[in-house]
Design an enzyme around this catalytic site. Structure first.
Site, PDB file in Angstrom:
ATOM      1  CE1 TYR A 185       0.644  24.885  -8.541  1.00 51.25           C
ATOM      2  CE2 TYR A 185       1.262  23.108 -10.030  1.00 51.25           C
ATOM      3  CZ  TYR A 185       1.477  24.368  -9.522  1.00 51.25           C
ATOM      4  OH  TYR A 185       2.531  25.126  -9.996  1.00 51.25           O
ATOM      5  CB  SER A 230       2.651  24.199 -13.725  1.00 51.14           C
ATOM      6  OG  SER A 230       3.379  23.136 -13.151  1.00 51.14           O
TER       7      SER A 230
HETATM    8  P1  NAD Z   1       5.630  31.835  -4.541  1.00 56.63           P
HETATM    9  O1  NAD Z   1       4.899  31.270  -3.374  1.00 56.63           O
HETATM   10  O2  NAD Z   1       7.040  32.258  -4.393  1.00 56.63           O
HETATM   11  O3  NAD Z   1       4.838  33.041  -5.169  1.00 56.63           O
HETATM   12  C1  NAD Z   1       3.448  33.066  -5.263  1.00 56.63           C
HETATM   13  C2  NAD Z   1       3.030  34.502  -5.369  1.00 56.63           C
HETATM   14  O4  NAD Z   1       1.604  34.540  -5.408  1.00 56.63           O
HETATM   15  C3  NAD Z   1       3.470  35.331  -4.166  1.00 56.63           C
HETATM   16  O5  NAD Z   1       3.853  36.602  -4.601  1.00 56.63           O
HETATM   17  C4  NAD Z   1       2.213  35.375  -3.315  1.00 56.63           C
HETATM   18  O6  NAD Z   1       2.170  36.529  -2.508  1.00 56.63           O
HETATM   19  C5  NAD Z   1       1.166  35.428  -4.404  1.00 56.63           C
HETATM   20  N1  NAD Z   1      -0.153  35.045  -3.944  1.00 56.63           N
HETATM   21  C6  NAD Z   1      -0.528  33.942  -3.253  1.00 56.63           C
HETATM   22  N2  NAD Z   1      -1.838  34.007  -2.964  1.00 56.63           N
HETATM   23  C7  NAD Z   1      -2.303  35.170  -3.475  1.00 56.63           C
HETATM   24  C8  NAD Z   1      -3.548  35.809  -3.482  1.00 56.63           C
HETATM   25  N3  NAD Z   1      -4.612  35.270  -2.883  1.00 56.63           N
HETATM   26  N4  NAD Z   1      -3.652  37.014  -4.088  1.00 56.63           N
HETATM   27  C9  NAD Z   1      -2.579  37.600  -4.669  1.00 56.63           C
HETATM   28  N5  NAD Z   1      -1.354  37.038  -4.696  1.00 56.63           N
HETATM   29  C10 NAD Z   1      -1.231  35.837  -4.103  1.00 56.63           C
HETATM   30  O7  NAD Z   1       5.478  30.721  -5.687  1.00 56.63           O
HETATM   31  P2  NAD Z   1       6.122  30.613  -7.146  1.00 56.63           P
HETATM   32  O8  NAD Z   1       6.819  29.306  -7.197  1.00 56.63           O
HETATM   33  O9  NAD Z   1       6.836  31.845  -7.514  1.00 56.63           O
HETATM   34  O10 NAD Z   1       4.793  30.458  -7.995  1.00 56.63           O
HETATM   35  C11 NAD Z   1       4.351  31.423  -8.908  1.00 56.63           C
HETATM   36  C12 NAD Z   1       3.558  30.758 -10.015  1.00 56.63           C
HETATM   37  O11 NAD Z   1       4.407  29.861 -10.722  1.00 56.63           O
HETATM   38  C13 NAD Z   1       2.388  29.922  -9.497  1.00 56.63           C
HETATM   39  O12 NAD Z   1       1.278  30.066 -10.338  1.00 56.63           O
HETATM   40  C14 NAD Z   1       2.938  28.508  -9.573  1.00 56.63           C
HETATM   41  O13 NAD Z   1       1.917  27.572  -9.709  1.00 56.63           O
HETATM   42  C15 NAD Z   1       3.801  28.612 -10.814  1.00 56.63           C
HETATM   43  N6  NAD Z   1       4.807  27.552 -10.921  1.00 56.63           N
HETATM   44  C16 NAD Z   1       5.796  27.438  -9.990  1.00 56.63           C
HETATM   45  C17 NAD Z   1       6.739  26.427 -10.137  1.00 56.63           C
HETATM   46  C18 NAD Z   1       7.878  26.247  -9.178  1.00 56.63           C
HETATM   47  O14 NAD Z   1       8.571  25.232  -9.270  1.00 56.63           O
HETATM   48  N7  NAD Z   1       8.131  27.170  -8.272  1.00 56.63           N
HETATM   49  C19 NAD Z   1       6.654  25.558 -11.225  1.00 56.63           C
HETATM   50  C20 NAD Z   1       5.631  25.704 -12.130  1.00 56.63           C
HETATM   51  C21 NAD Z   1       4.710  26.719 -11.974  1.00 56.63           C
END
Ligand code: NAD
Length: 257
Positions: A152, A139
């Site tokens: 985080y 991130s």
């Molecule tokens: P999201 O909530 O849409 O997806 C998260 C995914 O992780 C889902 O598929 C959920 O089912 C899964 N998950 C959660 N807990 C779990 C567990 N215990 N076991 C297995 N799977 C699990 O969120 P996102 O925004 O798509 O985030 C995905 C990644 O991207 C994360 O690591 C997040 O930190 C990173 N990220 C997101 C953003 C953003 O702006 N959305 C920015 C930077 C980084």
């Protein structure tokens, strides 16, 4: 770019960025293993539909990324792992002195420790195949900080550090390890933190999107899951064979500020 013949495991991929990355890897021809902690009909249907759409083998394997043994079992059950995308992640927003201890532990487990367990289990399979790609979804918060996101930010900085170590340990092999550092992408994870942030800053939810979230992103646009997926496919390409141990920001200029 064809990833035909490669098997990709994407943790946390029934939603958001993980799903977007899985779709781009499937589009490039990889067989894909989708994962989350649930085991619903719709999870398996997602895999079935994706397989049909891209003409590749797509499976869904349930494993809870907060548990080390389930992380390792995911890789074992998949049977092959040429491409590992450590993506599963959760978020919680609270001042550090009020941060719930259990939530801290859970964020560190899912966002950081799962990358350790999955990578440890996947590397022997990559070595056996003589080729591998580890792509960690870190991130902008792996490179910089925001208030109220202590767990985080700590976990994501940890993942960036782990990325460098894995790259050094595999440097002489046909294996690379890199981290993608997205800025804000409009996924359920971001949508869920808007109400809490609104409370912290005493703002409306619309004000949070405009003045807090996109305020950090000079482009004033969310990055898309397709852009993150495209970056992951690039990291799997031959052009990226000498790119290892580094971060690629997809953040509309956030970390250039
Ligand atoms: P999201 O909530 O849409 O997806 C998260 C995914 O992780 C889902 O598929 C959920 O089912 C899964 N998950 C959660 N807990 C779990 C567990 N215990 N076991 C297995 N799977 C699990 O969120 P996102 O925004 O798509 O985030 C995905 C990644 O991207 C994360 O690591 C997040 O930190 C990173 N990220 C997101 C953003 C953003 O702006 N959305 C920015 C930077 C980084």
């Amino acid at each position: 770019m064809s990833l035909k013949g490669k098997t990709a495991i994407v943790t946390g991929s029934n939603s958001g960025i993980g799903l977007g990355v899985a779709r781009e890897l499937a589009r490039a021809g990889a067989a894909v293993v989708l994962n989350s902690f649930t085991d619903r009909d719709e999870d398996h249907k997602l895999a079935e539909d994706m397989g049909r759409e891209f003409g590749v083998d797509v499976r869904y394997i349930k494993a809870d990324m907060s548990k080390g043994d389930e992380c390792r079992a995911l890789i074992e059950q998949a049977g092959a792992c040429d491409i590992l995308v450590n993506n599963a992640g959760i978020q919680h927003v609270a001042p550090i002195d009020e941060f719930p201890v259990e939530t801290w532990d859970r964020i560190i487990a899912i966002n950081m420790n799962s990358a350790f367990h999955c990578t440890a289990a996947a590397l022997p399979l990559m070595r056996q195949a003589g080729w591998g790609r580890v792509v960690n979804i870190a991130s902008a918060h792996g490179l910089t900080a925001s208030p109220y996101k202590s767990a985080y930010v700590s976990a994501k900085h940890g993942v960036v550090g782990m990325t460098k170590v894995v790259a050094l340990e595999t440097a002489k092999e046909q294996i690379t390890c890199n981290a993608i550092c997205p800025g804000y992408v409009l996924t359920p994870l971001v949508e869920a933190q808007i109400p809490d942030t609104a409370k912290e800053y005493n703002m409306t939810e619309e004000e949070v999107v405009e003045q807090v979230i996109l305020q950090r992103q000079p482009s004033k646009e969310f990055a898309t899951v397709e852009q993150i997926g495209g970056t992951a496919v690039f990291l799997c390409s031959d052009a990226a064979a000498q790119i290892t141990g580094t971060t690629i920001s997809v953040d509309g200029g956030w970390t250039a500020l």
